[in-house]
Design an enzyme around this catalytic site. Structure first.
Site, PDB file in Angstrom:
ATOM      1  CE  LYS A  58      -1.683   3.019   1.961  1.00 46.77           C
ATOM      2  NZ  LYS A  58      -1.374   4.410   1.598  1.00 46.77           N
ATOM      3  N   PRO A  59       1.149   1.819  -1.184  1.00 52.75           N
ATOM      4  CG  PRO A  59       1.217   2.494  -3.433  1.00 52.75           C
ATOM      5  CD  PRO A  59       0.623   1.447  -2.509  1.00 52.75           C
TER       6      PRO A  59
ATOM      7  CD  GLU B  52      13.415   3.829   8.558  1.00 51.73           C
ATOM      8  OE1 GLU B  52      13.445   4.596   9.551  1.00 51.73           O
ATOM      9  OE2 GLU B  52      13.557   4.223   7.407  1.00 51.73           O
TER      10      GLU B  52
ATOM     11  CB  CYS C 293      13.507   8.608   8.459  1.00 47.59           C
ATOM     12  SG  CYS C 293      14.286   7.475   7.323  1.00 47.59           S
TER      13      CYS C 293
ATOM     14  CD  GLU D 153      10.670  12.531  11.306  1.00 48.62           C
ATOM     15  OE1 GLU D 153       9.562  12.050  11.594  1.00 48.62           O
ATOM     16  OE2 GLU D 153      11.563  11.889  10.737  1.00 48.62           O
TER      17      GLU D 153
END
Ligand code: NDP
Length: 501
Positions: A180-181, A255, A289, A389
Site C-alpha cells: 500500500k504506497p 522504520e 527520516c 521531526e
C-alpha cells in the site's frame, strides 16, 4: 489504463493485472512543484485489499514462487533488476514529478535500486542453513522458510527506494507481497509492479493496492492472512500498525521518525563539516527520516561553522525539480509545507534565531510547495524545533562545551535512528559512536546506504531492521527438523529411572 479528460487513470495491480477499485472510486495525484494534475488513481477499500491478499495467499500456497528453485528465483530477480535498470531515466523523471525531489537527486538514488534485487537474489542463492549441536544421537537441521503473505506500507518521501528495501528481501525469500504506497506518490510503485510482471515474477506475488492509510492501509493491517507488516512512516503510524500486528500476533518492522545529530568534533575541518551538515539537512528538502537536523558544534567554533553553512545554504539552487541544475525542489504537499512553516514560527517564538531561510522563496511557481533552506541558531536542546521531526528543510545548530555534553544532547531525544560524526580522528569518532543511541552512524559522511547495511533505529525510531542479512532473515522463519539417528525409544515399555542431568 484508461483516461479521464485526457488524464491517465491507473488501477491497482492485483494478481498480475490492472484492476479498478470495486466501487470505482479514484483520487488525484498532483505535481507538488506546480499543482498540475498528473493522474487519477484507484482508491482502494477493504474489498480491493481482500482481493489482493486472496491473490497473494493463493499464489503463495501453490508454491509458484515460494517453492520455485532458488536458482530460478535468483535468475528472475536478476532479470527484474536488469529491466529496472533499462528504464531508470523514466522512473527517475516520474518519481521526481510526483515527489518534487530534484531529478539529479532522484537519478542518484534510483541508480542504486537494481543492486538491491541483485544483492538479495544472491543472499537467497547462497543462504546456508544450520545444523545445531543437538544433544544425543540426533541431527537437528534448521531451514529458513518464507513467512507467506506480507503487507508493506510505504511513504511518499522515497517511494521506490523504501519499497525496494522491503520488496527485494521479501521476494528473494519467497514471500508474496501486498504493497500500500502513499496516496501522494503511488505511480512508480505501480510501474514497478508491471516491470516485475514482465520480468517473470509470477502473478499474485507482487500486488499493489493504492489508496489511503486509514482505509486501505488499515484493511491490510487487520487481515489475518497477512503474516508480517513492514511500515516506513511516522512514529504515530508505527504505534498504530505495531498494535494491530500485536493483536494478530504477526511480525512487524517499523522504520519511523528521526532527528539525526550531526556532531562536529573540535578537530574537524570546518569547510568539510559545513558541506556535510548542509547535505545532511537539505537533501530531499529535509523530508527523510535520517535528515541531519541537529548540528552539534563546540561553542568556540559555532560562529565559524554557521557562517560557512549559511554561505552554502544560500547558494542552493531552488526551482523546477526536472531541471538538472535544480538542487532543492518543493515539499511533497501543502500539509508538509504548512508543518514546516508552523515549526519555523514555533522556533522564533521559542527564542531561536533564523540565520537564513525561514520563508518561502521568490521566483518559483506560486502553486508549488517550496521553502528556503533554513538554519536556526541560539537553539537549546529542549526546544521543540530541536526535539520534533519537522520533515522540512530546517536544521538547528546547538553548541556543546565538552564531549559528554555533546553525547547528552545527541541522546536526549525520543528518536534513535541515525547520526554523523565529523572529525579528523577516526579512533575518537569510533569511541563516540559506541556512546550514541542510534542504529546508523556515519563518520565523515551522511545518508550513505548499501543493500548489505542493516537499516533501522532504536527508541521511537522503530523496531526491526531493513536490508542486510538481518533484513533478509526478518522475511523468513526457521523450521527445525530433528532426526533420530538411533532406534526410537519406546517410552512406556520401560521403567528405567530418568537421569535429571
Ligand atoms: P504516515 O506514517 O502517515 O504514512 C506512512 C504509510 O503508512 C503510508 O502508506 C500511509 O498511508 C500508511 N498509513 C497511515 N496511517 C495508517 C494506518 N492507520 N494504518 C495503516 N497504514 C497507515 O506518514 P505521513 O505521510 O502522514 O507523514 C507524517 C509524518 O511521518 C511526516 O511528517 C514525517 O515526520 C513522518 N514520516 C517519516 C518517514 C520515514 O522515512 N521514517 C516517511 C514518511 C513520513 P497514506 O499515506 O495513504 O495515509
Amino acid at each position: 489504463m484508461t483516461t479521464l479528460n485526457g488524464v491517465a487513470v491507473h488501477g491497482h495491480h492485483i494478481d498480475g493485472r490492472e484492476r479498478p477499485s470495486a466501487d470505482g472510486r479514484t483520487f488525484e495525484v498532483r505535481n507538488p512543484a506546480n499543482g498540475t494534475l498528473i493522474a487519477h488513481v484507484a482508491e482502494g477499500g477493504a474489498a480491493d485489499v481482500a482481493l489482493a491478499i486472496g491473490a497473494a495467499d493463493a499464489a503463495f500456497a501453490d508454491g509458484r514462487w515460494s517453492r520455485m528453485t532458488v536458482r530460478d528465483r535468483h535468475r528472475i530477480l536478476n532479470r527484474f533488476a536488469d529491466a529496472i535498470e533499462a528504464v531508470l531515466p523514466d522512473l527517475a523523471t516520474l518519481e521526481s514529478t510526483c515527489v518534487g525531489r530534484p531529478l539529479r537527486e532522484m537519478r542518484a538514488q534510483l541508480g542504486r535500486i537494481p543492486e538491491f534485487y541483485r544483492y538479495f537474489a544472491a543472499v537467497a542463492r547462497t543462504a546456508e542453513d544450520a545444523v545445531t549441536p543437538f544433544e544425543g544421537s540426533y541431527l537437528n537441521y534448521v531451514r529458513r522458510v518464507p513467512l507467506g503473505v506480507v503487507g508493506q506500507l510505504t511513504p511518499w518521501n522515497h517511494p521506490l527506494l523504501i519499497l525496494t528495501k522491503k520488496l527485494a528481501p521479501a521476494l528473494a525469500a519467497g514471500n508474496a507481497v501486498v504493497v500500500k504506497p502513499s496516496e501522494l506518490t503511488p505511480l512508480t510503485t505501480l510501474v514497478l509492479a508491471q516491470i516485475a510482471h514482465d520480468a517473470g515474477i509470477p502473478d499474485g506475488i507482487f500486488n499493489v493496492v493504492t489508496g489511503f492509510g486509514a482505509e486501505a492501509g488499515a484493511a491490510l493491517c487487520t487481515d489475518r492472512r497477512v503474516r508480517k507488516l513492514d511500515l516506513t512512516g511516522g512514529t504515530e503510524t508505527g504505534r498504530v500498525v505495531a498494535k494491530l500486528a500485536g493483536e494478530n500476533l504477526v511480525r512487524v518492522t517499523c522504520e519511523l521518525g528521526g532527528k539525526a545529530p550531526v556532531i562536529v568534533l573540535p578537530d574537524a575541518d570546518l569547510d568539510r563539516a559545513a558541506a556535510g551538515a548542509t547535505f545532511a539537512a537539505f537533501i530531499a528538502s529535509g523530508q527523510t527520516c535520517v535528515a541531519g537536523t541537529r548540528v552539534l558544534v563546540h561553542e568556540s567554533q559555532a560562529d565559524a561553522l554557521v557562517e560557512r553553512m549559511v554561505r552554502r545554504a544560500r547558494t542552493i539552487g531552488i526551482g523546477d525539480p526536472l531541471d538538472l541544475a535544480t538542487q532543492l525542489g518543493p515539499l511533497v504537499s501543502r500539509p508538509q509545507l504548512e508543518r514546516t512553516e508552523r515549526y519555523v514560527e514555533i522556533g522564533r517564538v521559542e527564542g531561536a534565531t533564523v540565520a537564513c531561510g525561514g520563508r518561502r522563496p521568490d521566483g518559483v511557481h506560486a502553486s508549488g510547495y517550496f521553502y528556503e533552506p533554513t538554519i536556526f541558531t541560539n537553539v537549546r536542546a529542549e526546544m521543540r524545533i530541536a526535539q520534533d521531526e519537522i520533515f522540512g528543510p530546517v536544521t538547528c545548530v546547538l553548541t556543546y562545551r565538552d564531549l559528554d555534553e555533546a553525547v547528552q544532547i545527541a541522546n536526549g531525544i525520543q528518536f534513535g535512528l541515525a547520526a554523523s560524526i565529523w572529525t579528523g580522528d577516526a579512533a575518537r569518532a569510533m569511541k563516540l559512536a559506541q556512546r550514541l543511541e542510534c542504529g546508523i552512524i556515519w563518520i565523515n559522511d551522511h545518508h550513505r546506504i548499501d543493500p548489505s547495511l542493516p537499516w533501522g533505529g532504536m527508541k521511537d525510531s522503530g523496531m526491526g531492521r531493513e536490508t542486510g542479512l538481518e533484513g533478509y532473515r526478518e522475511y523468513t522463519q526457521t523450521k527445525s527438523v530433528i532426526v533420530n539417528l538411533d532406534d526410537p525409544v519406546d517410552w512406556y515399555a520401560t521403567n528405567e529411572v530418568v537421569r535429571l542431568s
